[in-house]
Design a protein around this motif. Structure first.
Motif, PDB file in Angstrom:
ATOM      1  N   MET A   1     -39.016  35.405  -7.819  1.00  0.00           N
ATOM      2  CA  MET A   1     -38.717  35.265  -9.234  1.00  0.00           C
ATOM      3  C   MET A   1     -37.341  34.627  -9.402  1.00  0.00           C
ATOM      4  O   MET A   1     -36.393  34.983  -8.714  1.00  0.00           O
ATOM      5  CB  MET A   1     -38.745  36.636  -9.918  1.00  0.00           C
ATOM      6  N   ARG A   2     -37.228  33.695 -10.327  1.00  0.00           N
ATOM      7  CA  ARG A   2     -35.959  33.029 -10.579  1.00  0.00           C
ATOM      8  C   ARG A   2     -35.414  33.432 -11.948  1.00  0.00           C
ATOM      9  O   ARG A   2     -36.171  33.614 -12.899  1.00  0.00           O
ATOM     10  CB  ARG A   2     -36.123  31.507 -10.506  1.00  0.00           C
ATOM     11  N   ILE A   3     -34.099  33.581 -12.005  1.00  0.00           N
ATOM     12  CA  ILE A   3     -33.428  33.896 -13.250  1.00  0.00           C
ATOM     13  C   ILE A   3     -32.302  32.895 -13.443  1.00  0.00           C
ATOM     14  O   ILE A   3     -31.923  32.170 -12.530  1.00  0.00           O
ATOM     15  CB  ILE A   3     -32.875  35.328 -13.245  1.00  0.00           C
ATOM     16  N   SER A   4     -31.726  32.862 -14.636  1.00  0.00           N
ATOM     17  CA  SER A   4     -30.649  31.935 -14.939  1.00  0.00           C
ATOM     18  C   SER A   4     -29.321  32.479 -14.430  1.00  0.00           C
ATOM     19  O   SER A   4     -29.099  33.694 -14.371  1.00  0.00           O
ATOM     20  CB  SER A   4     -30.574  31.721 -16.443  1.00  0.00           C
ATOM     21  N   THR A   5     -28.409  31.552 -14.061  1.00  0.00           N
ATOM     22  CA  THR A   5     -27.074  31.984 -13.663  1.00  0.00           C
ATOM     23  C   THR A   5     -26.362  32.689 -14.821  1.00  0.00           C
ATOM     24  O   THR A   5     -25.440  33.467 -14.590  1.00  0.00           O
ATOM     25  CB  THR A   5     -26.224  30.788 -13.201  1.00  0.00           C
ATOM     26  N   TRP A 122     -22.275  27.477  -9.204  1.00  0.00           N
ATOM     27  CA  TRP A 122     -23.637  26.996  -9.406  1.00  0.00           C
ATOM     28  C   TRP A 122     -24.084  27.317 -10.823  1.00  0.00           C
ATOM     29  O   TRP A 122     -23.972  28.461 -11.277  1.00  0.00           O
ATOM     30  CB  TRP A 122     -24.575  27.662  -8.399  1.00  0.00           C
ATOM     31  N   GLU A 123     -24.603  26.302 -11.500  1.00  0.00           N
ATOM     32  CA  GLU A 123     -25.200  26.447 -12.821  1.00  0.00           C
ATOM     33  C   GLU A 123     -26.671  26.095 -12.697  1.00  0.00           C
ATOM     34  O   GLU A 123     -27.019  24.987 -12.256  1.00  0.00           O
ATOM     35  CB  GLU A 123     -24.526  25.498 -13.825  1.00  0.00           C
ATOM     36  N   GLY A 124     -27.554  27.027 -13.068  1.00  0.00           N
ATOM     37  CA  GLY A 124     -28.981  26.741 -12.963  1.00  0.00           C
ATOM     38  C   GLY A 124     -29.758  28.012 -12.723  1.00  0.00           C
ATOM     39  O   GLY A 124     -29.410  29.089 -13.224  1.00  0.00           O
ATOM     40  N   ASN A 125     -30.807  27.895 -11.919  1.00  0.00           N
ATOM     41  CA  ASN A 125     -31.632  29.051 -11.601  1.00  0.00           C
ATOM     42  C   ASN A 125     -31.251  29.634 -10.247  1.00  0.00           C
ATOM     43  O   ASN A 125     -30.842  28.910  -9.339  1.00  0.00           O
ATOM     44  CB  ASN A 125     -33.113  28.670 -11.587  1.00  0.00           C
TER      45      ASN A 125
END
Length: 268
Positions: A1-5, A122-125
């Motif tokens: 599962m990926r979440i936002s930074t 890092w900006e992103g997922n």
């Protein structure tokens, strides 16, 4: 599962090795840490280290146009990479690379704090299961620097530590170290352990130490030596763990740690 930074801003969200020879690094770290590897995004000179099916770290190619040394680097989550770059420069840090967009997954920055310790933002997922001290993630991250309080002020202002913003990381002074906590759990520590940043020996210069957990310290050390690595410190023994600093064949420093119970949470 990926979440936002944005959900974990300020906290460590990944570690990556910049290597002069990605295939050689795969052979070495695969033998020492028993990692498998899979390709990164198509078209990128990047590979992902996997332990028991879970992504652990990245290994990227250090190209000739990058004015960087091969090294392990921790990345910290930010809402906006451009804002982070401005904060780094305003506080006398140095931005070496970025922000760089990576195949639509996010944006990365490589920088150095005022004492020269390398870190990334890092900006992103990010992967929700990747957390320092848990599972296959590094056992812990520790900054060795000249003055832990000064370093905590720099990183705190860049990464919004202890700002009162909902979800921010908290900072406390524990056992002569500055400890960073996310949601109450320790994720990094900062220690006043080194001298001037101009010291020739990289072991004595300010840097982020990345500790990887191993089930058998002797076996992992012997594997490193047999694969062309070197021991860079004596074995340090504490009540709950033993650790040693090693160099890979490219000269990159990293730490391995054997805990009393490798399945338990690693204390920071």
């Amino acid at each position: 599962m990926r979440i936002s930074t944005g959900d974990v801003f300020g906290a460590p969200c990944w570690v990556s090795l910049m290597s002069r020879d990605v295939e050689a690094s795969q052979r070495f770290y695969g033998g020492v840490l028993e990692w498998d590897f899979r390709p990164g995004a198509p078209g990128e000179a990047f590979t992902v280290a996997v332990s028991h099916g879970v992504p652990v770290a990245g290994i990227g190619e250090l190209t000739s146009d990058m004015a960087l040394a091969a090294a392990w680097t921790p990345y910290f989550a930010v809402d906006d990479a451009d804002t982070a770059v401005d904060r780094i420069r305003e506080r006398t840090g140095t931005v070496a690379v970025g922000p760089v967009s990576l195949a639509g997954h996010g944006r990365a920055v490589l920088a150095a704090d005022p004492d020269g310790a390398i870190f990334g933002v890092w900006e992103g997922n990010v992967r929700s299961e990747w957390r320092v001290g848990e599972g296959a993630s590094p056992a812990w991250l520790e900054l060795h620097t000249r003055n832990a309080f000064d370093a905590a002020l720099f990183y705190g202002e860049v990464l919004e530590w202890a700002t009162g913003r909902t979800g921010c990381c908290e900072v406390a002074y524990e056992e002569d170290k500055v400890v960073l906590r996310q949601a109450g759990e320790p994720v990094a520590r900062l220690a006043s352990h080194v001298g001037e940043p101009t010291t020739v020996d990289p072991q004595l210069r300010p840097r982020w130490h990345v500790h990887f957990r191993v089930p058998d310290l002797e076996r992992a050390t012997e594997a490193a030596l047999s694969l062309g690595g070197h021991r860079a410190s004596a074995v340090h023994t504490a009540e709950a763990e033993r650790c040693v600093t090693l160099r890979d064949p490219d000269g990159v420093l990293f730490d391995i740690t054997e805990t009393a119970d490798v399945a338990s949470e690693t204390p920071i």
